[in-house]
Every structure is written in structure tokens, then in C-alpha cells.
Design a protein around this motif. Structure first.
Motif, PDB file in Angstrom:
ATOM      1  N   VAL A 104       0.927   4.265  -2.811  1.00 39.39           N
ATOM      2  CA  VAL A 104       0.682   5.661  -2.438  1.00 39.39           C
ATOM      3  C   VAL A 104       1.823   6.544  -2.930  1.00 39.39           C
ATOM      4  N   ILE A 105       3.062   6.095  -2.733  1.00 38.60           N
ATOM      5  CA  ILE A 105       4.216   6.879  -3.182  1.00 38.60           C
ATOM      6  C   ILE A 105       4.214   7.027  -4.698  1.00 38.60           C
ATOM      7  N   LYS A 106       3.887   5.959  -5.395  1.00 40.76           N
ATOM      8  CA  LYS A 106       3.850   6.010  -6.860  1.00 40.76           C
ATOM      9  C   LYS A 106       2.773   6.988  -7.336  1.00 40.76           C
ATOM     10  N   ARG A 107       1.611   6.940  -6.720  1.00 39.96           N
ATOM     11  CA  ARG A 107       0.509   7.830  -7.118  1.00 39.96           C
ATOM     12  C   ARG A 107       0.832   9.293  -6.817  1.00 39.96           C
ATOM     13  N   ALA A 108       1.375   9.547  -5.625  1.00 41.60           N
ATOM     14  CA  ALA A 108       1.711  10.927  -5.256  1.00 41.60           C
ATOM     15  C   ALA A 108       2.849  11.457  -6.120  1.00 41.60           C
ATOM     16  N   GLY A 109       3.811  10.614  -6.446  1.00 43.19           N
ATOM     17  CA  GLY A 109       4.909  11.033  -7.310  1.00 43.19           C
ATOM     18  C   GLY A 109       4.426  11.371  -8.715  1.00 43.19           C
ATOM     19  N   ARG A 110       3.521  10.554  -9.233  1.00 45.46           N
ATOM     20  CA  ARG A 110       2.963  10.853 -10.558  1.00 45.46           C
ATOM     21  C   ARG A 110       2.187  12.165 -10.551  1.00 45.46           C
ATOM     22  N   ARG A 111       1.410  12.387  -9.486  1.00 46.24           N
ATOM     23  CA  ARG A 111       0.630  13.615  -9.394  1.00 46.24           C
ATOM     24  C   ARG A 111       1.552  14.825  -9.292  1.00 46.24           C
ATOM     25  N   ALA A 112       2.617  14.719  -8.502  1.00 47.48           N
ATOM     26  CA  ALA A 112       3.551  15.839  -8.363  1.00 47.48           C
ATOM     27  C   ALA A 112       4.251  16.119  -9.692  1.00 47.48           C
ATOM     28  N   PHE A 113       4.650  15.070 -10.413  1.00 46.46           N
ATOM     29  CA  PHE A 113       5.300  15.260 -11.700  1.00 46.46           C
ATOM     30  C   PHE A 113       4.337  15.866 -12.713  1.00 46.46           C
ATOM     31  N   LYS A 114       3.074  15.444 -12.680  1.00 41.32           N
ATOM     32  CA  LYS A 114       2.064  16.005 -13.588  1.00 41.32           C
ATOM     33  C   LYS A 114       1.850  17.487 -13.298  1.00 41.32           C
ATOM     34  N   ASN A 115       1.763  17.858 -12.000  1.00 42.51           N
ATOM     35  CA  ASN A 115       1.593  19.263 -11.640  1.00 42.51           C
ATOM     36  C   ASN A 115       2.791  20.100 -12.068  1.00 42.51           C
ATOM     37  N   ASN A 140       1.187  16.412  -1.812  1.00 45.78           N
ATOM     38  CA  ASN A 140       1.924  15.289  -2.374  1.00 45.78           C
ATOM     39  C   ASN A 140       3.080  14.868  -1.474  1.00 45.78           C
ATOM     40  N   GLY A 141       3.743  15.827  -0.876  1.00 38.39           N
ATOM     41  CA  GLY A 141       4.853  15.496   0.011  1.00 38.39           C
ATOM     42  C   GLY A 141       4.380  14.740   1.242  1.00 38.39           C
ATOM     43  N   LEU A 142       3.245  15.156   1.800  1.00 42.32           N
ATOM     44  CA  LEU A 142       2.709  14.446   2.961  1.00 42.32           C
ATOM     45  C   LEU A 142       2.189  13.066   2.580  1.00 42.32           C
ATOM     46  N   MET A 143       1.643  12.948   1.370  1.00 42.79           N
ATOM     47  CA  MET A 143       1.217  11.623   0.912  1.00 42.79           C
ATOM     48  C   MET A 143       2.419  10.705   0.746  1.00 42.79           C
ATOM     49  N   MET A 144       3.513  11.245   0.217  1.00 44.64           N
ATOM     50  CA  MET A 144       4.719  10.431   0.077  1.00 44.64           C
ATOM     51  C   MET A 144       5.270  10.030   1.438  1.00 44.64           C
ATOM     52  N   LEU A 145       5.224  10.955   2.391  1.00 47.86           N
ATOM     53  CA  LEU A 145       5.672  10.624   3.742  1.00 47.86           C
ATOM     54  C   LEU A 145       4.785   9.549   4.350  1.00 47.86           C
ATOM     55  N   GLY A 146       3.478   9.661   4.147  1.00 44.86           N
ATOM     56  CA  GLY A 146       2.570   8.624   4.625  1.00 44.86           C
ATOM     57  C   GLY A 146       2.856   7.276   3.987  1.00 44.86           C
ATOM     58  N   LEU A 168       6.003   5.874   5.536  1.00 41.76           N
ATOM     59  CA  LEU A 168       5.724   5.311   6.859  1.00 41.76           C
ATOM     60  C   LEU A 168       4.991   3.981   6.759  1.00 41.76           C
ATOM     61  N   LEU A 169       4.156   3.821   5.750  1.00 43.25           N
ATOM     62  CA  LEU A 169       3.503   2.526   5.537  1.00 43.25           C
ATOM     63  C   LEU A 169       4.506   1.457   5.119  1.00 43.25           C
ATOM     64  N   MET A 170       5.528   1.858   4.381  1.00 45.10           N
ATOM     65  CA  MET A 170       6.509   0.887   3.901  1.00 45.10           C
ATOM     66  C   MET A 170       7.487   0.445   4.995  1.00 45.10           C
ATOM     67  N   ILE A 171       7.687   1.283   6.000  1.00 41.28           N
ATOM     68  CA  ILE A 171       8.579   0.919   7.104  1.00 41.28           C
ATOM     69  C   ILE A 171       7.906  -0.185   7.912  1.00 41.28           C
ATOM     70  N   PRO A 172       8.618  -1.279   8.186  1.00 38.98           N
ATOM     71  CA  PRO A 172       8.001  -2.367   8.953  1.00 38.98           C
ATOM     72  C   PRO A 172       7.634  -1.910  10.361  1.00 38.98           C
ATOM     73  N   GLY A 173       6.405  -2.128  10.735  1.00 41.52           N
ATOM     74  CA  GLY A 173       5.938  -1.785  12.070  1.00 41.52           C
ATOM     75  C   GLY A 173       4.493  -1.337  12.027  1.00 41.52           C
ATOM     76  N   LEU A 198       0.834  -1.202   0.000  1.00 45.50           N
ATOM     77  CA  LEU A 198       0.000   0.000   0.000  1.00 45.50           C
ATOM     78  C   LEU A 198       0.870   1.255   0.000  1.00 45.50           C
ATOM     79  N   GLY A 199       1.949   1.253   0.769  1.00 50.61           N
ATOM     80  CA  GLY A 199       2.862   2.392   0.790  1.00 50.61           C
ATOM     81  C   GLY A 199       3.498   2.632  -0.565  1.00 50.61           C
ATOM     82  N   ALA A 200       3.887   1.551  -1.249  1.00 48.66           N
ATOM     83  CA  ALA A 200       4.476   1.694  -2.580  1.00 48.66           C
ATOM     84  C   ALA A 200       3.476   2.289  -3.560  1.00 48.66           C
TER      85      ALA A 200
END
Length: 171
Positions: A68-79, A96-102, A105-110, A64-66
Motif C-alpha cells: 500500500v505504501i509503495k503504491r501510494a508513494g508511486r501515485r503521489a510521485f506521479k501526481n 495518498n497521505g492517508l493511504m500511506m498512514l493506513g 498502521l498495517l506494517m506495525i505489529p498488532g 500488505l502495508g508495504a
């Protein structure tokens, strides 16, 4: 020829050494406490639901983290691309930056980091955190980024201030 103990070239004094900042002192303790919390939560959930369930939760969080990061990165690049085509400066990140941070954090084990990452994906939380961060950034850095570049450009290393511009006359 002199005999005896060599004298040190420098003196060590606690009054001359700068104090460590509070962040530099507390950050390692905070990271250690976070790590202990994560391990404790994983063992509690593994004891209640089983190790395979914990593995599936961690795998789902990573995937899920991957996404989210991919979607936010695409949106930031499009903007950014749209702003460059319009010939205007790119606007604010728009979350987009907060979405990438989220997503990170999802990708970090825990499980605690997963909960914090999921919170950062909620739009009201993004707006509140974004407004708080912007307010703190404006308090910390008076002026604009252009002002900082201008100040860096006109101050020479020897301390002299050179106002004006350099115009090269190519002949």
C-alpha cells in the motif's frame, strides 16, 4: 569570605512554570493503553487460533502495508511529476497521505493497528478523515503558508518590522 549555604541563582516556583498541555500528559497514557490492547488481542487470537496463525496474520499485514505504501508513494510521485510538467502547483494529496498512514498502521505489529489501517484504506473513511483534518487545519492556522513565510521574513529578531523588499544593486 562568607559562610553558609549558597543561594540558588534561580527560584523554583510552581506558579511560574508553564502547565503541561493535555496532549503531552495523555499521549504516553494513550500509547501505553494501545500497547496493552495490542498485546492482549495477540494473546487472545494466539490462544484461539495458535501462534503460527498470529505470525501469519502479522506477516500478511506487514506485506500488505508495504504494498500500500509503495503504491501510494508511486501515485503521489506521479501526481507531483505531472503537476511540475504542467507548470502548476501540486494539488492536494488526494488521499495518498492517508493511504500511506493506513499502510504504516498495517506494517506495525498488532491487530488493532491492522484494523485501523484497513479502515483508512476505505475511500469513504479517507474522505471523511481528510475533510475533518482539513477543517481542523484551517481552524488552527489562519492564512496561507505564503503568509507565514512573509511574516517570518519581515520580522527581525529585535522586533522591528521592515516592510518592503531588498534590491541588490550589483555593480
Amino acid at each position: 569570605m562568607t559562610t553558609g549555604a549558597p543561594t540558588p541563582a534561580y527560584r523554583t516556583s510552581t506558579s511560574q512554570q508553564p502547565r503541561r498541555s493535555r496532549l503531552r500528559t495523555l499521549l504516553p497514557l494513550g500509547l501505553a493503553a494501545w500497547l496493552v490492547l495490542e498485546i492482549w488481542l495477540l494473546t487472545v487470537v494466539a490462544g484461539a487460533a495458535g501462534g503460527f496463525t498470529v505470525f501469519l496474520l502479522l506477516l500478511a499485514g506487514f506485506l500488505l502495508g508495504a504494498m500500500v505504501i509503495k503504491r501510494a508513494g508511486r501515485r503521489a510521485f506521479k501526481n507531483l511529476n505531472e503537476a511540475l510538467q504542467r507548470g502548476t502547483a501540486p494539488g492536494q494529496g488526494g488521499g495518498n497521505g492517508l493511504m500511506m498512514l493506513g499502510g504504516l498502521l498495517l506494517m506495525i505489529p498488532g491487530l488493532a493497528s491492522d484494523a485501523l489501517g484497513l479502515l483508512l484504506l476505505l475511500p469513504p473513511v479517507q474522505k471523511a478523515v481528510g475533510a475533518y483534518a482539513e477543517r481542523r487545519l484551517r481552524q488552527a492556522t489562519p492564512g496561507t503558508l505564503g503568509d507565514a513565510f512573509q511574516q517570518a521574513r519581515i520580522h527581525r529578531p529585535d522586533g522591528k518590522v521592515v516592510p518592503g523588499e531588498v534590491i541588490r544593486d550589483e555593480q
